[in-house]
Design an enzyme around this catalytic site. Structure first.
Site, PDB file in Angstrom:
ATOM      1  N   ARG A   9       0.651  -1.152  -0.054  1.00  0.00           N
ATOM      2  CA  ARG A   9       0.179  -0.056   0.087  1.00  0.00           C
ATOM      3  C   ARG A   9       0.877   1.241  -0.120  1.00  0.00           C
ATOM      4  O   ARG A   9       2.035   1.268   0.663  1.00  0.00           O
ATOM      5  CB  ARG A   9      -0.880   0.123   1.390  1.00  0.00           C
ATOM      6  CG  ARG A   9      -1.637  -1.259   1.571  1.00  0.00           C
ATOM      7  CD  ARG A   9      -2.604  -1.193   2.839  1.00  0.00           C
ATOM      8  NE  ARG A   9      -3.553  -0.143   2.642  1.00  0.00           N
ATOM      9  CZ  ARG A   9      -4.956  -0.239   2.797  1.00  0.00           C
ATOM     10  NH1 ARG A   9      -5.262  -1.391   2.969  1.00  0.00           N
ATOM     11  NH2 ARG A   9      -5.801   0.743   2.364  1.00  0.00           N
ATOM     12  N   ALA A  59     -12.137  -1.036  10.027  1.00  0.00           N
ATOM     13  CA  ALA A  59     -12.388   0.176  10.495  1.00  0.00           C
ATOM     14  C   ALA A  59     -13.918   0.579  10.914  1.00  0.00           C
ATOM     15  O   ALA A  59     -13.994   1.042  11.983  1.00  0.00           O
ATOM     16  CB  ALA A  59     -11.891   1.295   9.671  1.00  0.00           C
ATOM     17  N   ASP A  73      -9.837  -4.313  16.263  1.00  0.00           N
ATOM     18  CA  ASP A  73      -9.003  -5.272  15.837  1.00  0.00           C
ATOM     19  C   ASP A  73      -8.515  -6.193  17.163  1.00  0.00           C
ATOM     20  O   ASP A  73      -8.059  -7.458  17.047  1.00  0.00           O
ATOM     21  CB  ASP A  73      -7.785  -4.742  15.075  1.00  0.00           C
ATOM     22  CG  ASP A  73      -7.909  -4.389  13.758  1.00  0.00           C
ATOM     23  OD1 ASP A  73      -9.148  -4.541  13.207  1.00  0.00           O
ATOM     24  OD2 ASP A  73      -6.920  -4.286  13.205  1.00  0.00           O
TER      25      ASP A  73
HETATM   26  C1  FAD Z   1      -3.377  -3.517   4.841  1.00  0.00           C
HETATM   27  C2  FAD Z   1      -4.463  -3.192   5.655  1.00  0.00           C
HETATM   28  C3  FAD Z   1      -5.658  -2.667   4.749  1.00  0.00           C
HETATM   29  C4  FAD Z   1      -6.671  -2.433   5.644  1.00  0.00           C
HETATM   30  N1  FAD Z   1      -7.957  -1.819   4.644  1.00  0.00           N
HETATM   31  C5  FAD Z   1      -9.137  -1.564   5.288  1.00  0.00           C
HETATM   32  C6  FAD Z   1     -10.180  -1.030   4.790  1.00  0.00           C
HETATM   33  O1  FAD Z   1     -10.147  -0.771   3.553  1.00  0.00           O
HETATM   34  N2  FAD Z   1     -11.253  -0.756   5.335  1.00  0.00           N
HETATM   35  C7  FAD Z   1     -11.455  -0.799   6.724  1.00  0.00           C
HETATM   36  O2  FAD Z   1     -12.463  -0.728   7.178  1.00  0.00           O
HETATM   37  N3  FAD Z   1     -10.533  -1.315   7.455  1.00  0.00           N
HETATM   38  C8  FAD Z   1      -9.197  -1.761   6.833  1.00  0.00           C
HETATM   39  N4  FAD Z   1      -8.179  -2.080   7.448  1.00  0.00           N
HETATM   40  C9  FAD Z   1      -8.342  -2.445   8.957  1.00  0.00           C
HETATM   41  C10 FAD Z   1      -8.495  -1.416   9.638  1.00  0.00           C
HETATM   42  O3  FAD Z   1      -7.312  -0.527   9.654  1.00  0.00           O
HETATM   43  C11 FAD Z   1      -8.308  -1.778  11.182  1.00  0.00           C
HETATM   44  O4  FAD Z   1      -9.358  -2.813  11.254  1.00  0.00           O
HETATM   45  C12 FAD Z   1      -8.745  -0.705  12.004  1.00  0.00           C
HETATM   46  O5  FAD Z   1      -7.618   0.058  12.144  1.00  0.00           O
HETATM   47  C13 FAD Z   1      -9.030  -1.046  13.474  1.00  0.00           C
HETATM   48  O6  FAD Z   1      -8.971   0.005  14.584  1.00  0.00           O
HETATM   49  P1  FAD Z   1      -8.432  -0.234  16.213  1.00  0.00           P
HETATM   50  O7  FAD Z   1      -8.602   0.987  16.741  1.00  0.00           O
HETATM   51  O8  FAD Z   1      -9.055  -1.783  16.397  1.00  0.00           O
HETATM   52  O9  FAD Z   1      -6.875  -0.530  15.663  1.00  0.00           O
HETATM   53  P2  FAD Z   1      -5.805   0.362  15.357  1.00  0.00           P
HETATM   54  O10 FAD Z   1      -6.012   1.346  14.298  1.00  0.00           O
HETATM   55  O11 FAD Z   1      -4.687  -0.534  14.828  1.00  0.00           O
HETATM   56  O12 FAD Z   1      -5.234   1.112  16.818  1.00  0.00           O
HETATM   57  C14 FAD Z   1      -4.613   0.288  17.527  1.00  0.00           C
HETATM   58  C15 FAD Z   1      -3.908   1.454  18.456  1.00  0.00           C
HETATM   59  O13 FAD Z   1      -3.369   0.929  19.725  1.00  0.00           O
HETATM   60  C16 FAD Z   1      -2.166   1.352  19.871  1.00  0.00           C
HETATM   61  N5  FAD Z   1      -1.667   0.164  20.638  1.00  0.00           N
HETATM   62  C17 FAD Z   1      -1.138  -1.097  20.434  1.00  0.00           C
HETATM   63  N6  FAD Z   1      -0.667  -1.740  21.275  1.00  0.00           N
HETATM   64  C18 FAD Z   1      -0.657  -1.012  22.420  1.00  0.00           C
HETATM   65  C19 FAD Z   1      -0.394  -1.171  23.606  1.00  0.00           C
HETATM   66  N7  FAD Z   1       0.173  -2.256  23.888  1.00  0.00           N
HETATM   67  N8  FAD Z   1      -0.233  -0.100  24.584  1.00  0.00           N
HETATM   68  C20 FAD Z   1      -0.907   1.114  24.366  1.00  0.00           C
HETATM   69  N9  FAD Z   1      -1.452   1.322  22.976  1.00  0.00           N
HETATM   70  C21 FAD Z   1      -1.231   0.150  21.994  1.00  0.00           C
HETATM   71  C22 FAD Z   1      -1.564   1.352  18.404  1.00  0.00           C
HETATM   72  O14 FAD Z   1      -0.259   2.297  18.495  1.00  0.00           O
HETATM   73  C23 FAD Z   1      -2.638   2.145  17.719  1.00  0.00           C
HETATM   74  O15 FAD Z   1      -2.686   3.555  17.904  1.00  0.00           O
HETATM   75  C24 FAD Z   1      -6.956  -2.482   6.800  1.00  0.00           C
HETATM   76  C25 FAD Z   1      -5.855  -3.034   7.658  1.00  0.00           C
HETATM   77  C26 FAD Z   1      -4.802  -3.404   6.957  1.00  0.00           C
HETATM   78  C27 FAD Z   1      -3.582  -3.913   7.892  1.00  0.00           C
END
Ligand code: FAD
Length: 500
Positions: free
Chosen positions: A215, A363, A350
């Protein structure tokens, strides 16, 4: 006050930056992770009257990444934040999705299914198809700062504990700090430290799917103005474009506006023996857990193993001005329990469920989780925190698991584009209003009491946030991959009405 989250608020709380807050609940919420789910959970918990603190491991807000796909449910509460809604509408990409063969032959095009529906009006205006991740993170963070919600950066949480008797949970950082709260929302991504607490090590491992995504996203002005390349980008005055190039086991998503361009090339590698990352050597595991930077030449070498790529796409990749990040696409089988044994830690996003990019929902579902947990906590109040996290889990699991499975089924549809020229519409990934028209806040408010009663009496709760008539069934990635390898057509979309 009435429990209907969408009815007028009778007893008013604080009013700041145009945001009307519910009366304070006295619930102390700690959110770990300032990603897509964590930042929205912080806003929604604040709005619902809970006290909020966010911990994030990174030293500052991460604005890396390109675009992600959006659906209205994840944005259905932005109307309560007028400045944020304006930022969203300025930053989101309102595209038509067009499908092409690898060679660049047009197959079909579609408008977002929710365009000009009540759902869009309910959301407060146009909901686009994609949004750049940096713009999304910055807009949520901007609102958090304007509301004065504290976010502590540079705090990596390594362990969660809970004291069931005292009814509190704690997050412990690698710097030796300990933060306690009535409830912890673990929004810390796929490697969440909460997994250990929840299942004592038996949580399903995440596994490589043998698919990869390369990407990149960058300002359009960095591209040379060659006619071939410019022909696949919007001309002045034209609307934004999303193009999907499809071929067997290979898909390329292109998102372009007047000022921004991104692409995501998804491909399969040689199948490896069944493995999970816990069993891999340290070196191989690193490959699956961290993205690798590729040069344009390296990605072109991978892509051109397939002949006849649209020359405009090859030109785009060759001009990518920044590093292209190649991710291993890993998946964790759906798991029903997202809460700790005592119910004071709950995973969202996630941390609770992984998605393939072909579901376009990782997301979106992280955002739906954020809206739902904040409302469930409000519904239950301070006395019922553990029940509220379980109710949230009950209301969300079957919907999320079903949408996770679409990632595999959509792969089949995109893989078959070469054969669908007789029926071009077959490639359009219809999702149905059960998915795009869902209102997670209203659903939590309307169903909280019945779900709680069902949980307390140990009877199953029947969710209605699924396709009409759908009979929920558990599934695994292994079953889906076996089905795919045998060329068997999935029965997912014939279970219930996916056109409604
Ligand atoms: C290649 C790829 C393509 C994608 N394409 C899409 C798409 O087209 N559409 C879609 O809806 N989704 C897509 N996604 C998925 C989407 O990006 C994730 O599902 C989304 O970011 C999940 O949100 P989240 O808040 O759970 O995790 P994240 O956005 O990953 O946030 C997790 C946060 O927790 C923090 N963190 C992690 N561990 C710790 C810790 N131990 N202590 C404190 N902080 C911590 C991280 O630094 C981060 O800021 C894609 C993902 C990937 C990898």
């Amino acid at each position: 006050m009435k429990n209907d989250a969408t009815s007028p608020i009778i007893s008013l709380g604080e009013f700041k930056d145009g945001v009307q807050r519910y009366p304070l609940t006295g619930i102390k919420v700690l959110i770990v992770g300032a990603g897509i789910g964590g930042l929205l959970a912080a806003l929604e918990c604040y709005r619902k009257g809970h006290s909020v603190l966010v911990l994030e491991r990174a030293p500052s807000l991460s604005t890396v990444g390109d675009v992600f796909a959006t659906h209205p449910p994840g944005f259905s509460t932005l109307k309560y934040y007028p400045a944020l809604l304006r930022d969203y509408q300025a930053g989101s990409h309102d595209t038509q999705i067009s499908f092409y063969t690898r060679q660049g032959q047009f197959v079909a095009a579609s408008e977002p299914e929710w365009r000009d529906t009540a759902c869009e009006r309910e959301a407060g205006g146009r909901i686009g198809v994609t949004i750049p991740r940096p713009a999304h993170a910055a807009m949520l963070m901007g609102q958090i700062e304007r509301l004065g919600i504290p976010v502590l950066f540079g705090r990596r949480v390594v362990r969660y504990t809970e004291d069931r008797q005292a009814g509190i949970a704690a997050a412990h950082t690698d710097g030796g700090e300990c933060f306690d709260a009535d409830v912890i929302i673990a929004a810390d991504g796929i490697h969440s430290a909460a997994h250990d607490l929840l299942k004592k090590g038996s949580y399903p491992p995440y596994q490589p799917t043998n698919s990869y995504a390369a990407r990149a996203g960058f300002p359009r002005e960095l591209l040379a103005p060659g006619p071939q390349l410019q022909s696949i980008l919007p001309k002045p005055g034209e609307r934004d474009v999303t193009r999907v190039y499809c071929s067997k086991d290979v898909h390329l998503f292109l998102d372009a506006t007047q000022t921004y361009v991104s692409f995501c090339y998804v491909y399969k590698d040689t199948p490896k023996p069944s493995q999970n990352t816990c069993q891999l050597s340290e070196n191989t595991r690193h490959k699956y857990e961290h993205p690798m930077a590729l040069t344009p030449a390296e990605l072109l070498a991978i892509m051109t193993k397939d002949p006849d790529w649209d020359p405009a796409i090859l030109e785009l990749v060759s001009q990518a001005p920044r590093e292209i990040m190649q991710w291993s696409l890993n998946f964790r089988n759906p798991h029903r329990q997202w809460t700790s044994p005592g119910g004071h830690v709950v995973m969202i996003g996630d941390a609770a469920h992984t998605f393939l990019p072909t579901s376009g929902n990782g997301a979106v579902q992280a955002s739906e989780d954020a809206v739902s947990i904040a409302e469930c906590l409000r519904q239950g109040g301070r006395e019922n925190i553990a029940w509220s996290t379980r109710v949230h889990n009950t209301l969300r699991y079957e919907r999320v698991s079903t949408i996770q499975r679409t990632g595999f089924v959509n792969q089949d549809i995109l893989d078959s584009v070469d054969q669908v020229s007789q029926h071009p519409d077959a490639v359009i990934l219809k999702i149905g209003s059960w998915m795009w028209g869902h209102l997670p806040e209203k659903y939590a408010a309307d169903n909280y009491r019945d779900a709680l009663a069902a949980l307390r009496s140990g009877v199953p709760f029947e969710n209605t946030n699924l396709p009409p008539g759908y009979k929920f069934r558990e599934w695994t990635m292994e079953e889906e991959q076996e089905r795919q390898s045998k060329g068997i057509v999935s029965d997912l979309r014939s279970n219930g009405d996916w056109t409604a």
